[in-house]
Design a protein around this motif. Structure first.
Motif, PDB file in Angstrom:
ATOM      1  N   GLU A 643      48.564  71.497  22.708  1.00 54.24           N
ATOM      2  CA  GLU A 643      48.374  70.248  23.438  1.00 54.24           C
ATOM      3  C   GLU A 643      48.255  70.559  24.926  1.00 54.24           C
ATOM      4  O   GLU A 643      49.023  71.368  25.464  1.00 54.24           O
ATOM      5  N   TYR A 657      45.726  68.669  19.272  1.00 53.99           N
ATOM      6  CA  TYR A 657      45.170  69.130  17.991  1.00 53.99           C
ATOM      7  C   TYR A 657      46.312  69.651  17.117  1.00 53.99           C
ATOM      8  O   TYR A 657      47.244  70.299  17.601  1.00 53.99           O
ATOM      9  N   SER A 676      43.376  65.316  15.668  1.00 60.26           N
ATOM     10  CA  SER A 676      43.075  65.646  17.054  1.00 60.26           C
ATOM     11  C   SER A 676      42.724  64.375  17.817  1.00 60.26           C
ATOM     12  O   SER A 676      42.319  63.376  17.232  1.00 60.26           O
TER      13      SER A 676
END
Length: 762
Positions: A643, A657, A676
């Motif tokens: 992240e 994600y 995501s």
């Protein structure tokens, strides 16, 4: 004789001299605005020209006593009292009896959540974070800011979770709260965040992995209106909220309304293979477009009256309405025929609850609290199954009532924290099941737990010991099944804190896991001819033994956290497939043994030395082993989550994600898709925030599902595909309107006085 006279004269002269230098004691008491004595206040006695005469400090009760000669102390002198976190007191005095000095607290709005030594105080049972007010503008709301505490994070659905994936219990000033409440709370109103890596014993029944209590600044007059709307434009999906808060000195009024909705069309592909009564069923089902609808609307109103340091009273009323309607249409093809299958399920409920809380402080060291929560559910489930040769209809109507009572007495000193209390949980569920005949099902459960936990600190090591005794009773008169248990639930935890930026800990825990009433209620739903999903009224509680070792380290540029745990659970209840006289049941059963090993790690990197840019990496590995009636099966799973977030004065952005994951529970394997999103928001000067993003990027279709382990007597694999969720574009609008007086911003201090008395209430 002359010598005797000379001696008497010298003695009289000395007495006169000593009398002339008679000692006087300057004394008094220093308190805060709540009339609590303040420890370690610096007391200075000064002349008119500000030269120092003598000094001292207050004791643990706030008293001071300074001995000084009568000759040295002038008739008029200045008393100066100073302490970090309070405004300095300076007054002229003529009498050594100073009386009571009341220091006024400085107002601190501390929010920035990067762990630094001066921002963190380590108590025996929790850590208290105070943060730099200059960086408040980096965060649009308190929810975003709290994720920077090393061992908690936000998941894909913006829910707080601990590093091992368990939920985080949220309190605001000790009162139950949710992520929505944190979104509505401007960070500038935070005084401190009390963080419990290991929640106190009274929260054991919640199964939480961590607990945070947001303590707001006091004596605020004014209010906040918060509106948050997040709605997709490529599919009907939304999450909206309106929150109102008004503070009038000691009274706080809150109200909010939330709306979640989903509308989609999906395809459910399914393979089912089983044998029942000598007949083999091998079905390949191809999904047809099928509608899905879900609505969840809720609201609450609350009032809190707080006289800090003395007492607090709170009442919250909540209402909620849930409605989920799912239809599944499939083409069934086998060697002999081709036909269409139609399945529908709809579950609805109305929830009403009242949450009453009272807390009383006795000086600085003692606290008594009582929390009573009553809930009522009005439920309805309808289900139908249709194919060319078989049909079934089901209606279940029910009412569920529960009463939860928590009581606790806390005693706290500088070196120890002692809690003694109990939890009482009573619930009753009545269901009327309509199939070919009408059947009434009643389930009653009572759990009573008494506990004591003890925390103390020696050097850089904190010790925590919890002892609990849990009594459980369950009855279902319809099957003449009743069960009572008496369990001992201890926990021992040790943490070593070599510095305020580094900690290592380990604990051993034994707890009792009880089945929820929903698992104990039958409510059969047909999945296929002679294949039924149904609850198991014969489930029993089990013991779960956990050993965990973990730690974290933080600096201006990075924070890391990790956990390694092992769980050993004899007779655990898990999803299980059973062959009954009437059908194959997908249900729950107590198996012989459940073992689980997990390793989780997280690192936050801040290359600028502050949270303007944060790269977060989380990885988790799990291994499960299960045994039941001669069967033995294993399963392993892994997930990785990177992240990247940007937090600036006017805008913030986030890229998230997570890899696909297969996780097992009993004989059922859940298939979680990759997830995501990319999101950006811009904040204006007048409280309006505009943004948007895309979810499930670069996916042809959103697909999740489930399957069975090869050891199960029924082999099944299901994929639910929703094209509209892939590459979902959504818009976000939020607006914060403040009215009335707001607290002033405070400058950063090296240390801040903390009038901590422990956690307030659940």
């Amino acid at each position: 004789m002359k010598k005797l006279k000379l001696f008497i004269c010298l003695l009289m002269f000395a007495c006169i001299k000593m009398s002339a230098q008679k000692q006087v004691i300057v004394h008094g008491l220093v308190t805060d605005s709540l009339k609590k004595g303040i420890e370690f206040v610096s007391i200075s006695l000064l002349r008119d020209n500000n030269t120092l005469i003598e000094g001292g400090i207050t004791d643990s009760s706030g008293h001071f006593s300074i001995s000084i000669s009568n000759q040295t102390l002038p008739e008029n002198f200045i008393v100066k009292a100073s302490c970090v976190g309070f405004e300095t007191y300076t007054r002229n005095h003529t009498s050594p009896d100073i009386g009571t000095i009341i220091l006024q607290e400085n107002r601190f709005n501390l929010s920035e959540l990067v762990v630094r030594p001066e921002e963190l105080q380590d108590f025996m049972d929790h850590k208290s974070f105070r943060f730099d007010a200059k960086k408040l503008s980096l965060f649009s709301n308190t929810l975003d800011a709290t994720s920077l505490i090393p061992t908690i994070s936000l998941d894909f659905n913006q829910k707080l979770q601990s590093i091992d994936g368990r939920k985080v219990k949220i309190l605001i000033n000790g009162v139950n709260a949710t992520e929505y409440d944190l979104m509505a709370l401007p960070p500038k109103l935070i005084s401190r965040i009390d963080y419990y890596e290991d929640p106190p014993a009274r929260f054991a029944r919640y199964g939480v992995g961590a607990l945070i209590n947001i303590v707001t600044v006091k004596s605020i007059t004014g209010g906040t209106v918060f509106v948050n709307a997040g709605n997709a434009v490529t599919i009907a999906s939304g999450d909206n909220q309106v929150n109102f808060t008004y503070n009038l000195n000691k009274v706080r009024l809150t109200a909010d309304f939330s709306n979640l909705y989903r509308r989609s069309r999906s395809f459910e592909d399914e393979t089912i293979n089983y044998t029942f009564r000598g007949n083999e069923y091998n079905q390949e089902r191809e999904g047809l477009p099928s509608p899905f609808k879900w609505d969840l609307n809720g609201g609450k109103i609350g009032i809190t009256y707080a006289d800090p340091g003395k007492h607090q009273l709170s009442a919250t009323l909540r209402g909620e309405r849930h409605d989920r309607d799912k239809s599944v249409s499939q083409n069934l093809s086998d060697a002999t025929l081709s036909q269409q299958i139609n399945k529908t399920t709809r579950d609805k409920y109305k929830l009403y609850s009242i949450d009453l809380y009272g807390e009383k402080m006795f000086g600085k060291s003692s606290q008594l609290l009582l929390n009573v929560i009553g809930t009522a559910y009005d439920t309805q489930l309808t289900s139908s199954y249709r194919d060319a040769d078989f049909s079934n209809d089901l209606l279940v109507e029910g009412n569920k009532y529960s009463l939860i009572t928590d009581a606790q007495y806390q005693y706290r000193t500088k070196n120890i924290v002692l809690n003694v209390g109990f939890n009482d949980f009573i619930e009753h569920n009545k269901q009327i099941i309509y199939t070919d005949t009408e059947h009434e099902d009643n389930t009653y459960r009572h759990t009573l737990r008494a506990f004591t936990d003890f925390s103390f600190q020696k050097g850089k090591i904190n010790y925590y010991l919890s002892l609990g005794l849990s009594y459980g009773y369950f009855s279902n008169p319809n099957i003449e099944n009743s069960l009572s248990t008496l369990d001992f639930t201890p926990k021992f935890r040790v943490s070593w804190n070599p510095t305020k930026k580094c900690s290592m800990f380990t604990y051993i825990l034994r707890q009792t896991i009880n089945p929820g009433i929903s698992l104990l209620s039958k409510t059969p739903v047909i999945f296929a001819p002679e294949y039924v999903y149904v609850g198991n009224p014969k489930l029993t509680s089990y013991k779960q033994n956990t050993f965990l070792i973990g730690g974290y380290f933080s600096s201006n540029y990075a924070t890391t956290a990790w956990n390694l745990f092992y769980k050993h659970s004899p007779h655990a209840f898990v999803p299980f497939f059973m062959d009954t006289e009437d059908y194959i049941a997908q249900s729950y059963d107590n198996i012989s043994l459940l073992q689980k090993i997990g390793m989780v790690g997280k690192i936050n990197v801040m290359p600028l030395g502050n949270p303007k840019v944060v790269l977060s990496l989380t990885g988790a590995f799990y291994w499960d082993n299960m045994k039941s009636n001669g069967l033995n099966w294993n399963f392993s799973s892994f997930r990785f989550i990177p992240e990247l977030s940007f937090n600036f004065q006017r805008w913030n952005a986030k890229i998230f994600y997570q890899t696909p994951l297969k996780s097992i529970t009993g004989q059922l394997i859940q298939k979680h898709p990759q997830a995501s999103f990319i999101e950006a928001n811009y904040r204006t000067k007048f409280g309006l925030s505009l943004g948007g993003g895309i979810k499930y990027l670069f996916m042809k279709e959103y697909s999740d599902g489930k399957s069975t382990h090869p050891k199960a007597i029924l082999q099944m694999e299901t994929w639910n595909k929703t094209t509209g969720y892939a590459n979902m574009v959504y818009l976000k609008v939020s607006y914060v309107f403040n009215f009335g007086k707001s607290p002033k911003k405070a400058e950063q201090k090296i240390k801040n006085y903390d009038n901590d008395s422990g956690i307030l209430v659940q």
